[in-house]
Design an enzyme around this catalytic site. Structure first.
Site, PDB file in Angstrom:
ATOM      1  N   LYS A   4     -18.132 -18.023  19.987  1.00 21.15           N
ATOM      2  CA  LYS A   4     -18.576 -16.859  20.245  1.00 21.15           C
ATOM      3  C   LYS A   4     -17.453 -15.996  20.595  1.00 21.15           C
ATOM      4  O   LYS A   4     -16.414 -16.421  21.177  1.00 21.15           O
ATOM      5  CB  LYS A   4     -19.850 -16.790  21.047  1.00 21.15           C
ATOM      6  N   TYR A  44     -29.647 -15.799  13.148  1.00 17.45           N
ATOM      7  CA  TYR A  44     -30.698 -15.842  14.071  1.00 17.45           C
ATOM      8  C   TYR A  44     -31.931 -15.297  13.890  1.00 17.45           C
ATOM      9  O   TYR A  44     -32.690 -15.228  14.901  1.00 17.45           O
ATOM     10  CB  TYR A  44     -29.849 -14.937  15.482  1.00 17.45           C
ATOM     11  N   ASN A 107     -22.508 -18.025  26.347  1.00 15.82           N
ATOM     12  CA  ASN A 107     -22.170 -19.321  26.604  1.00 15.82           C
ATOM     13  C   ASN A 107     -21.228 -19.857  25.411  1.00 15.82           C
ATOM     14  O   ASN A 107     -21.422 -21.151  25.457  1.00 15.82           O
ATOM     15  CB  ASN A 107     -23.806 -20.124  26.611  1.00 15.82           C
ATOM     16  N   HIS A 110     -21.847 -22.030  19.713  1.00 14.16           N
ATOM     17  CA  HIS A 110     -23.260 -22.175  18.829  1.00 14.16           C
ATOM     18  C   HIS A 110     -23.091 -23.535  18.018  1.00 14.16           C
ATOM     19  O   HIS A 110     -21.990 -23.766  17.711  1.00 14.16           O
ATOM     20  CB  HIS A 110     -23.796 -21.225  17.954  1.00 14.16           C
ATOM     21  N   GLU A 121     -26.915 -22.588   7.684  1.00  6.01           N
ATOM     22  CA  GLU A 121     -25.739 -21.868   8.684  1.00  6.01           C
ATOM     23  C   GLU A 121     -24.444 -22.245   7.836  1.00  6.01           C
ATOM     24  O   GLU A 121     -23.631 -21.230   7.715  1.00  6.01           O
ATOM     25  CB  GLU A 121     -25.588 -22.525  10.010  1.00  6.01           C
TER      26      GLU A 121
END
Length: 131
Positions: A4, A44, A107, A110, A121
């Site tokens: 990310k 998402y 965080n 993913h 994905e």
């Protein structure tokens, strides 16, 4: 899996990739890109309507990301274990999030939670790839 924007911004790309490579996971696709808002919304989709959805979309589109496809024995489970719990305070200190993540909402990484999610994905981030 994705690195990310906070992972890219903090120059942790090589460090994060090395976690997977040391577990004998093979990177078969990798690219750095600016995430398109429509792709992120599709990525998402299962979180749509939740309180944090808009923040999640904004977070993933705030800067470059690294998208990867990794392959290997039990790759999905292995990558999730390597990444650690979503909340870095609950993550094992040997995991990516345990070592480097600063907050639950930022965080670093993913990973897909199932083969169905992984397929969706991969098709989203690597439409040119056949897996």
């Amino acid at each position: 899996m994705l690195i990310k924007p906070d992972g890219v911004k903090r120059n942790l790309i090589g460090e994060i990739i090395s976690f997977y490579e040391r577990k004998n996971l093979k990177i078969i696709g990798i690219k750095m890109l600016e995430a398109n808002i429509h792709t992120v919304e599709e990525h998402y989709i299962e979180h749509e309507g939740r309180v944090y959805y808009k923040d999640l979309i904004n977070y993933l589109t705030e800067g470059p990301i690294v998208a990867m496809v990794v392959q290997g024995e039990n790759a999905i489970k292995a990558v999730r274990k390597i990444n650690g719990c979503t909340d870095p305070l609950e993550a094992d200190m040997g995991s990516i999030r345990g070592r480097y993540a600063l907050a639950k909402q930022r965080n670093l990484v993913h990973s897909s939670d199932s083969e169905i999610s992984a397929q969706r994905e991969v098709n989203l981030w690597f439409p040119e790839m056949i897996v």
